[in-house]
Design a protein around this motif. Structure first.
Motif, PDB file in Angstrom:
ATOM      1  N   LEU A  16       0.745  -1.445   0.208  1.00  0.00           N
ATOM      2  CA  LEU A  16       0.147  -0.131  -0.407  1.00  0.00           C
ATOM      3  C   LEU A  16       0.399   1.412  -0.110  1.00  0.00           C
ATOM      4  CD1 LEU A  16      -2.624  -0.743   2.613  1.00  0.00           C
ATOM      5  CD2 LEU A  16      -3.050  -1.000   0.220  1.00  0.00           C
ATOM      6  N   GLY A  17       1.761   1.416   0.354  1.00  0.00           N
ATOM      7  CA  GLY A  17       3.010   2.184   0.983  1.00  0.00           C
ATOM      8  C   GLY A  17       3.250   2.632  -0.692  1.00  0.00           C
ATOM      9  N   ILE A  36       2.568  16.309  -1.810  1.00  0.00           N
ATOM     10  CA  ILE A  36       4.125  16.312  -0.947  1.00  0.00           C
ATOM     11  C   ILE A  36       3.050  15.525   0.456  1.00  0.00           C
ATOM     12  CG2 ILE A  36       5.239  17.719   0.308  1.00  0.00           C
ATOM     13  CD1 ILE A  36       5.894  17.386  -2.105  1.00  0.00           C
ATOM     14  N   TRP A  37       2.413  15.763   1.092  1.00  0.00           N
ATOM     15  CA  TRP A  37       1.755  14.640   1.782  1.00  0.00           C
ATOM     16  C   TRP A  37       1.232  13.517   1.758  1.00  0.00           C
ATOM     17  CZ3 TRP A  37       2.661  16.007   6.672  1.00  0.00           C
ATOM     18  CH2 TRP A  37       1.953  17.415   7.347  1.00  0.00           C
ATOM     19  N   PHE A  38       0.798  13.687   0.410  1.00  0.00           N
ATOM     20  CA  PHE A  38       0.502  12.401  -0.176  1.00  0.00           C
ATOM     21  C   PHE A  38       1.424  11.693  -0.399  1.00  0.00           C
ATOM     22  CE2 PHE A  38      -1.272   9.423  -3.076  1.00  0.00           C
ATOM     23  CZ  PHE A  38      -3.280   9.088  -2.934  1.00  0.00           C
ATOM     24  N   ALA A  39       2.098  11.776  -1.012  1.00  0.00           N
ATOM     25  CA  ALA A  39       4.153  11.277  -1.149  1.00  0.00           C
ATOM     26  C   ALA A  39       4.003  10.423   0.080  1.00  0.00           C
ATOM     27  CB  ALA A  39       4.898  11.989  -2.106  1.00  0.00           C
ATOM     28  N   LEU A  43       5.564   7.435   2.187  1.00  0.00           N
ATOM     29  CA  LEU A  43       6.524   6.320   2.080  1.00  0.00           C
ATOM     30  C   LEU A  43       6.624   6.335   3.665  1.00  0.00           C
ATOM     31  CD1 LEU A  43       8.840   9.454   0.122  1.00  0.00           C
ATOM     32  CD2 LEU A  43       9.124   7.176  -0.491  1.00  0.00           C
ATOM     33  N   SER A  44       6.000   6.680   4.426  1.00  0.00           N
ATOM     34  CA  SER A  44       5.545   6.526   5.589  1.00  0.00           C
ATOM     35  C   SER A  44       5.334   5.204   5.954  1.00  0.00           C
ATOM     36  CB  SER A  44       5.095   7.904   7.101  1.00  0.00           C
ATOM     37  OG  SER A  44       3.395   7.608   5.928  1.00  0.00           O
ATOM     38  N   MET A  45       4.515   4.904   4.882  1.00  0.00           N
ATOM     39  CA  MET A  45       3.619   3.307   4.929  1.00  0.00           C
ATOM     40  C   MET A  45       5.214   2.526   4.460  1.00  0.00           C
ATOM     41  SD  MET A  45       0.088   3.258   3.543  1.00  0.00           S
ATOM     42  CE  MET A  45       0.168   4.169   2.584  1.00  0.00           C
ATOM     43  N   LEU A  46       6.285   2.923   3.624  1.00  0.00           N
ATOM     44  CA  LEU A  46       7.092   2.147   3.172  1.00  0.00           C
ATOM     45  C   LEU A  46       7.949   1.882   4.350  1.00  0.00           C
ATOM     46  CD1 LEU A  46       7.572   3.534  -0.752  1.00  0.00           C
ATOM     47  CD2 LEU A  46       6.518   1.060   0.626  1.00  0.00           C
ATOM     48  N   LEU A  47       8.584   2.766   5.166  1.00  0.00           N
ATOM     49  CA  LEU A  47       9.729   3.082   5.870  1.00  0.00           C
ATOM     50  C   LEU A  47       9.176   2.327   7.200  1.00  0.00           C
ATOM     51  CD1 LEU A  47      10.487   6.880   5.511  1.00  0.00           C
ATOM     52  CD2 LEU A  47      12.110   4.845   4.908  1.00  0.00           C
ATOM     53  N   LEU A  48       7.294   2.238   7.555  1.00  0.00           N
ATOM     54  CA  LEU A  48       7.189   1.053   9.291  1.00  0.00           C
ATOM     55  C   LEU A  48       7.303   0.116   8.642  1.00  0.00           C
ATOM     56  CD1 LEU A  48       5.545   1.557  11.439  1.00  0.00           C
ATOM     57  CD2 LEU A  48       3.545   1.501   9.895  1.00  0.00           C
ATOM     58  N   THR A  49       7.689  -0.660   7.527  1.00  0.00           N
ATOM     59  CA  THR A  49       7.325  -1.795   6.864  1.00  0.00           C
ATOM     60  C   THR A  49       8.935  -2.209   7.086  1.00  0.00           C
ATOM     61  OG1 THR A  49       5.960  -1.596   5.482  1.00  0.00           O
ATOM     62  CG2 THR A  49       7.324  -2.984   4.927  1.00  0.00           C
ATOM     63  N   ALA A  71       6.423   1.648  19.281  1.00  0.00           N
ATOM     64  CA  ALA A  71       6.038   2.906  18.951  1.00  0.00           C
ATOM     65  C   ALA A  71       5.185   3.647  17.515  1.00  0.00           C
ATOM     66  CB  ALA A  71       7.252   4.284  19.621  1.00  0.00           C
ATOM     67  N   ALA A  72       6.389   3.316  16.697  1.00  0.00           N
ATOM     68  CA  ALA A  72       6.116   3.668  15.271  1.00  0.00           C
ATOM     69  C   ALA A  72       4.644   2.998  14.703  1.00  0.00           C
ATOM     70  CB  ALA A  72       6.851   3.153  13.860  1.00  0.00           C
ATOM     71  N   ASN A  73       4.480   1.432  15.556  1.00  0.00           N
ATOM     72  CA  ASN A  73       3.636   0.668  14.763  1.00  0.00           C
ATOM     73  C   ASN A  73       2.046   1.228  16.011  1.00  0.00           C
ATOM     74  OD1 ASN A  73       4.624  -1.049  13.764  1.00  0.00           O
ATOM     75  ND2 ASN A  73       4.638  -1.823  15.080  1.00  0.00           N
ATOM     76  N   LEU A  74       2.110   2.088  17.246  1.00  0.00           N
ATOM     77  CA  LEU A  74       1.590   2.258  17.774  1.00  0.00           C
ATOM     78  C   LEU A  74       1.005   3.643  17.135  1.00  0.00           C
ATOM     79  CD1 LEU A  74      -0.613   2.187  20.321  1.00  0.00           C
ATOM     80  CD2 LEU A  74       0.828   3.248  21.035  1.00  0.00           C
ATOM     81  N   SER A  75       1.810   4.503  16.629  1.00  0.00           N
ATOM     82  CA  SER A  75       1.716   5.720  16.624  1.00  0.00           C
ATOM     83  C   SER A  75       1.201   6.149  15.054  1.00  0.00           C
ATOM     84  CB  SER A  75       2.847   6.594  16.033  1.00  0.00           C
ATOM     85  OG  SER A  75       3.129   6.692  17.233  1.00  0.00           O
ATOM     86  N   MET A  76       1.378   5.212  14.281  1.00  0.00           N
ATOM     87  CA  MET A  76       0.602   4.992  12.596  1.00  0.00           C
ATOM     88  C   MET A  76      -0.843   4.387  13.009  1.00  0.00           C
ATOM     89  SD  MET A  76       2.362   6.304  11.258  1.00  0.00           S
ATOM     90  CE  MET A  76       2.027   6.027   9.193  1.00  0.00           C
TER      91      MET A  76
END
Length: 124
Positions: A16-17, A36-39, A43-49, A71-76
């Protein structure tokens, strides 16, 4: 079972990222704050992965990485709940499911679970 949940969630989040980032160039014809926000979301989903796969591979060896992934998983996941409220579309629910799956599968790798997991693995 937890391993399957992790890999399904990580795969979904990464896919999905990747799609979200790629769709930016189709949905937005010009560089704008919205594009920029959309991209950035993709990118945040890719980095979370990436962070989650790194934490999974490090297992219980690196507490900073493990806590960082949690922390990243909880925040996202929290952000995902807001996204579903703001954009109640199927893709928002899929993203939320991926985030929650990563959160649930990351918790047993926390230090308070790691000792029990290591004892269980060495016994088998």
């Amino acid at each position: 079972m937890l391993r399957l949940l992790f890999w399904l969630s990580a795969g979904l989040c990464g896919l999905l990222g990747f799609i979200h980032t790629g769709v930016t160039f189709v949905a937005y014809r010009t560089l704008s704050p919205g594009s920029i926000w959309f991209a950035g979301t993709g990118l945040s989903m890719l980095l979370l992965t990436i962070v989650n796969v790194a934490a999974w591979r490090a297992s219980s060896g690196d507490r900073f990485l493990r806590y960082g992934a949690i922390a990243a998983n909880l925040s996202m996941s929290a952000l995902g709940f807001f996204a579903v409220k703001a954009v109640p579309e199927p893709q928002a629910y899929a993203v939320l499911a991926a985030f929650i799956g990563l959160l649930v599968s990351s918790l047993p790798r926390a230090p308070f679970w790691a000792t029990a997991d290591e004892q269980h693995e060495s016994a088998t």
